[in-house]
Enzyme design. Sequence first.
Site, PDB file in Angstrom:
ATOM      1  N   THR A 136      -7.857  -3.474 -31.271  1.00 59.38           N
ATOM      2  CA  THR A 136      -7.699  -4.837 -30.749  1.00 59.38           C
ATOM      3  C   THR A 136      -7.539  -5.854 -31.870  1.00 59.38           C
ATOM      4  O   THR A 136      -7.767  -5.557 -33.042  1.00 59.38           O
ATOM      5  CB  THR A 136      -8.916  -5.255 -29.899  1.00 59.38           C
ATOM      6  OG1 THR A 136     -10.053  -5.345 -30.767  1.00 59.38           O
ATOM      7  CG2 THR A 136      -9.191  -4.265 -28.787  1.00 59.38           C
ATOM      8  N   CYS A 137      -7.189  -7.074 -31.487  1.00 62.02           N
ATOM      9  CA  CYS A 137      -6.990  -8.146 -32.452  1.00 62.02           C
ATOM     10  C   CYS A 137      -8.278  -8.904 -32.730  1.00 62.02           C
ATOM     11  O   CYS A 137      -8.249 -10.097 -33.038  1.00 62.02           O
ATOM     12  CB  CYS A 137      -5.926  -9.117 -31.943  1.00 62.02           C
ATOM     13  SG  CYS A 137      -4.348  -8.316 -31.762  1.00 62.02           S
ATOM     14  N   ASP A 138      -9.413  -8.253 -32.592  1.00 64.87           N
ATOM     15  CA  ASP A 138     -10.686  -8.881 -32.925  1.00 64.87           C
ATOM     16  C   ASP A 138     -11.232  -8.199 -34.171  1.00 64.87           C
ATOM     17  O   ASP A 138     -11.333  -6.970 -34.210  1.00 64.87           O
ATOM     18  CB  ASP A 138     -11.670  -8.714 -31.762  1.00 64.87           C
ATOM     19  CG  ASP A 138     -12.902  -9.567 -31.949  1.00 64.87           C
ATOM     20  OD1 ASP A 138     -13.509  -9.493 -33.038  1.00 64.87           O
ATOM     21  OD2 ASP A 138     -13.270 -10.308 -31.028  1.00 64.87           O
ATOM     22  N   ASN A 197      -6.670  -7.828 -24.812  1.00 66.71           N
ATOM     23  CA  ASN A 197      -5.390  -7.543 -25.455  1.00 66.71           C
ATOM     24  C   ASN A 197      -4.461  -6.722 -24.548  1.00 66.71           C
ATOM     25  O   ASN A 197      -3.614  -5.954 -25.031  1.00 66.71           O
ATOM     26  CB  ASN A 197      -5.574  -6.783 -26.780  1.00 66.71           C
ATOM     27  CG  ASN A 197      -5.884  -7.694 -27.962  1.00 66.71           C
ATOM     28  OD1 ASN A 197      -6.459  -7.252 -28.940  1.00 66.71           O
ATOM     29  ND2 ASN A 197      -5.517  -8.953 -27.899  1.00 66.71           N
TER      30      ASN A 197
END
Length: 377
Positions: A324-326, A367
């Site tokens: 994910t983009c975290d 996402n």
Amino acid sequence: MSDRIREFLRNRREDGPCLVVDTAIVHDNYTAFARALPDTRVFYAVKANPAPEILALLARLGSCFDTASIGEIEMALAAGATPERISYGNTIKKERDIARAFALGIRLFAVDCEAEVEKIARAAPGSKVFCRILCDGEGADWPLSRKFGCVPEMAPRVLEHAHRLGLRAHGISFHVGSQQGNPEMWDRALATTAAIFREMAERGIHLAMVNLGGGFPTRYLKDVPAVQAYGAAIFESLRKHFGNRIPETIIEPGRGMVGNAGIIESEVVLVSKKSDAEDDVRWVYLDIGKFHGLAETIDESIRYPLRTPRDGDALVPCVVAGPTCDSVDVLYEKTPYMLPVSLEIGDKILIEGTGAYTTTYSSRDFNGMPGLKQYTI
Ligand SMILES: *Cc1c(COP(=O)(O)O)cnc(C)c1O
């Protein structure tokens, strides 16, 4: 890995990470608990893995269920459990949920303070309550905080309050911390529990039940004692602290019931480095991370065994991260994970011991990624 899981994965055609749970292993685990603690009723902690097939199997085997919400109560009922085999073990409940549970036939509730006792007295009159006491969780890989339970000195007051309000002061519960590697950790809590039983008896209230909680481990990278060792240690402590007046006992295994029954198949999305420096660590990105089932890697608490198709090749330290983009979505960085130097994009990675606390921790649309898929075979 069981042959059934291997066979299933060989034939699977769909894309994306998935958890495969072998119910034959859950069956074996239930039998092992029942044998190791023959006079103890098993209340499976539904939150560990609420798959309908698992609940139905356990209901058929005679298991009871520890639930934390109306949703979990309904799942246990749908699986075939009768209400007298279900406890509402969360100490934090809305009064209207207590009333709904009562209407569904539930008569066993957890409390850890007088305000919760009062809710139950109003919404579920005449029910049995047990008081949860704090336990420090020492020795556990996934210790429980001070969120649940009261100090032992407060328990008699809470239970006496229940008694005065027409409830049945039934017993004491504690949880020694999840993934508890030391079978002796029940001893101190049982000494404290026996003292509460004596104090209550002096007040004319005779408690009947000790809820020994969960905490039974599953094997990750390190070996863990067998369930028989837990049964023997617990029985010895019961004899030591209660003499020949051993109360009714229950256990609430979650991880120990389903952890080793499941394997996640995931895929390497990327292998990269952050610079050209020779000694720079490799990053391995999988298609599953903290937000899609591997939440127990928080603080790198639980270290899952990772199997690759290149096991046996030379190993290098790798940071392992999710997709994910975290930026929190990193599984192992403080202690990098040794993985084959030959590992490549597209390789399948098997994550073992993932039958518990994975699907229930998976977000659904973060996402745009779907929740962790489960196959129960
Ligand atoms: C989560 C939970 C359990 C299960 O704990 P494990 O360590 O997975 O065995 C048992 N009892 C209660 C009250 C719980 O909340």
